[in-house]
Design a protein around this motif. Structure first.
Motif, PDB file in Angstrom:
ATOM      1  N   LYS A 104     -50.469 -20.345   0.727  1.00 55.61           N
ATOM      2  CA  LYS A 104     -50.618 -20.688   2.077  1.00 55.61           C
ATOM      3  C   LYS A 104     -49.140 -20.076   2.570  1.00 55.61           C
ATOM      4  CE  LYS A 104     -50.468 -24.528   5.408  1.00 55.61           C
ATOM      5  NZ  LYS A 104     -50.322 -26.075   5.602  1.00 55.61           N
ATOM      6  N   ARG A 105     -48.189 -20.438   1.842  1.00 56.50           N
ATOM      7  CA  ARG A 105     -46.756 -20.244   2.419  1.00 56.50           C
ATOM      8  C   ARG A 105     -46.760 -18.521   2.325  1.00 56.50           C
ATOM      9  NH1 ARG A 105     -45.653 -24.004   5.336  1.00 56.50           N
ATOM     10  NH2 ARG A 105     -45.174 -25.889   4.195  1.00 56.50           N
ATOM     11  N   TYR A 106     -47.412 -17.904   1.132  1.00 55.95           N
ATOM     12  CA  TYR A 106     -47.146 -16.474   1.200  1.00 55.95           C
ATOM     13  C   TYR A 106     -48.035 -15.843   2.185  1.00 55.95           C
ATOM     14  CZ  TYR A 106     -44.642 -16.488  -3.421  1.00 55.95           C
ATOM     15  OH  TYR A 106     -43.871 -16.747  -4.407  1.00 55.95           O
ATOM     16  N   LYS A 107     -48.995 -16.384   2.682  1.00 56.35           N
ATOM     17  CA  LYS A 107     -49.937 -15.949   3.720  1.00 56.35           C
ATOM     18  C   LYS A 107     -48.909 -15.970   5.053  1.00 56.35           C
ATOM     19  CE  LYS A 107     -54.499 -16.867   2.341  1.00 56.35           C
ATOM     20  NZ  LYS A 107     -55.853 -17.675   2.176  1.00 56.35           N
ATOM     21  N   GLU A 108     -48.248 -16.980   5.175  1.00 51.21           N
ATOM     22  CA  GLU A 108     -47.282 -17.259   6.530  1.00 51.21           C
ATOM     23  C   GLU A 108     -46.090 -15.832   6.296  1.00 51.21           C
ATOM     24  OE1 GLU A 108     -45.371 -20.888   6.111  1.00 51.21           O
ATOM     25  OE2 GLU A 108     -47.438 -21.891   6.396  1.00 51.21           O
ATOM     26  N   ASN A 131     -40.661 -25.568  -1.474  1.00 48.57           N
ATOM     27  CA  ASN A 131     -42.093 -24.975  -0.691  1.00 48.57           C
ATOM     28  C   ASN A 131     -42.389 -25.400   0.892  1.00 48.57           C
ATOM     29  OD1 ASN A 131     -44.252 -23.151  -1.776  1.00 48.57           O
ATOM     30  ND2 ASN A 131     -45.664 -24.917  -1.019  1.00 48.57           N
ATOM     31  N   SER A 132     -41.311 -25.421   1.393  1.00 50.68           N
ATOM     32  CA  SER A 132     -41.353 -25.615   3.038  1.00 50.68           C
ATOM     33  C   SER A 132     -41.400 -24.549   3.782  1.00 50.68           C
ATOM     34  CB  SER A 132     -40.085 -26.471   3.472  1.00 50.68           C
ATOM     35  OG  SER A 132     -38.921 -25.620   3.273  1.00 50.68           O
ATOM     36  N   GLY A 133     -41.472 -23.285   3.221  1.00 47.73           N
ATOM     37  CA  GLY A 133     -41.735 -22.064   4.000  1.00 47.73           C
ATOM     38  C   GLY A 133     -40.482 -21.536   4.781  1.00 47.73           C
ATOM     39  N   HIS A 191     -53.725 -13.191  -3.812  1.00 48.34           N
ATOM     40  CA  HIS A 191     -54.508 -13.930  -3.091  1.00 48.34           C
ATOM     41  C   HIS A 191     -53.995 -14.501  -1.421  1.00 48.34           C
ATOM     42  CE1 HIS A 191     -57.710 -14.881  -6.171  1.00 48.34           C
ATOM     43  NE2 HIS A 191     -56.767 -15.068  -6.996  1.00 48.34           N
ATOM     44  N   SER A 192     -52.971 -14.083  -1.429  1.00 51.81           N
ATOM     45  CA  SER A 192     -52.423 -14.304  -0.191  1.00 51.81           C
ATOM     46  C   SER A 192     -52.482 -12.972   0.657  1.00 51.81           C
ATOM     47  CB  SER A 192     -50.802 -14.529  -0.111  1.00 51.81           C
ATOM     48  OG  SER A 192     -50.117 -13.415  -0.529  1.00 51.81           O
ATOM     49  N   GLY A 193     -52.841 -12.075   0.139  1.00 56.70           N
ATOM     50  CA  GLY A 193     -53.011 -10.668   0.695  1.00 56.70           C
ATOM     51  C   GLY A 193     -51.773  -9.777   0.864  1.00 56.70           C
TER      52      GLY A 193
END
Length: 184
Positions: free
Chosen positions: A172-176, A139-141, A46-48
Motif C-alpha cells: 500500500k505504501r509503495y503504491k502511494e 511504515n507511516s509512508g 505488486h505495487s506496480g
C-alpha cells in the motif's frame, strides 16, 4: 569483518533512492542487494513500481542498474546509511554521525525525487536524531521534504521482511509512492 562487494546504485536523476541500514552478509557475498529473500522485489511488483517479476539473484542489476522493468522506465537506486559494514544482525550495526553526514551529502548531491527509508534504525538515527524530525511509526509512508534546501520527498516504508508489518501494508505504501512519482 568482510570486504564490502556491494556498491551503492546512486547517481543523479534518480526518481527513487531506497535507503537501507547496511549490506547483509549473504547479499554482500553474492554481490547483489536484497538477494536473501524475494520480499522487496515482490512488493515492488505488486505495487506496480516494477512491471515484471524479477529474481532476487540479479534483481538489483535489473531494477537499480537499468530502467527496463521500472514504471515508466524511471531510474531507481539504492544506498545504505552504513556502507562499510556487512552484517545481517541490525542490532550490531551502530550508525555514526559521520554516516548520517555522508548520507545527507549524498542526497543533497544526487537530488533524488523520492527517498524511501526502509529500515527503522535509519529512521531513528538519520531522520529523528540527525535531521531532528518529529518521530513517527514505522511504515507511516509520506514524510515530506526533510532536508532544508532539498526537493527530495521522503517516505518511510518498513523493511521488506522480518517484522510484524504485513506485506499488504508495505505494498500500500509503495503504491502511494507510485502515485506520487507518476504525477510529473
Amino acid at each position: 569483518m568482510e570486504n564490502i562487494k556491494l556498491k551503492p546504485f546512486i547517481r543523479k536523476d534518480l526518481d527513487i533512492l531506497f535507503i537501507g541500514l547496511n549490506p547483509a552478509v549473504i547479499s554482500n557475498k553474492k554481490g547483489h542487494y536484497f538477494s536473501v529473500k524475494q520480499s522487496l522485489w515482490n512488493q515492488l511488483y505488486h505495487s506496480g513500481l516494477i512491471t515484471k517479476e524479477v529474481s532476487k539473484e540479479n534483481a538489483d542489476e535489473l531494477i537499480f542498474g537499468s530502467t527496463a522493468f521500472n514504471i515508466e522506465q524511471m531510474n531507481f537506486g539504492i544506498t545504505d546509511l552504513v556502507t562499510h559494514i556487512a552484517n545481517s544482525n541490525s542490532n550490531e550495526v551502530k550508525p555514526t554521525e559521520d554516516d548520517c553526514i555522508r548520507l545527507e551529502k549524498d542526497i543533497l548531491n544526487y537530488k533524488p525525487r523520492v527517498a524511501i527509508i526502509i529500515h527503522s534504525k535509519v529512521l531513528k538515527k538519520f531522520v529523528f536524531k540527525h535531521l531532528g524530525i518529529k518521530e513517527c511509526e514505522s511504515n507511516s509512508g509520506y514524510m515530506g521534504k526533510l532536508i532544508k534546501g532539498c526537493d527530495t520527498t521522503f517516505y518511510n516504508i518498513a523493511f521488506p521482511h522480518g517484522n510484524a508489518i504485513a506485506d499488504k501494508d508495505k505494498i500500500k505504501r509503495y503504491k502511494e509512492v507510485k502515485d506520487f512519482i507518476s504525477k510529473r
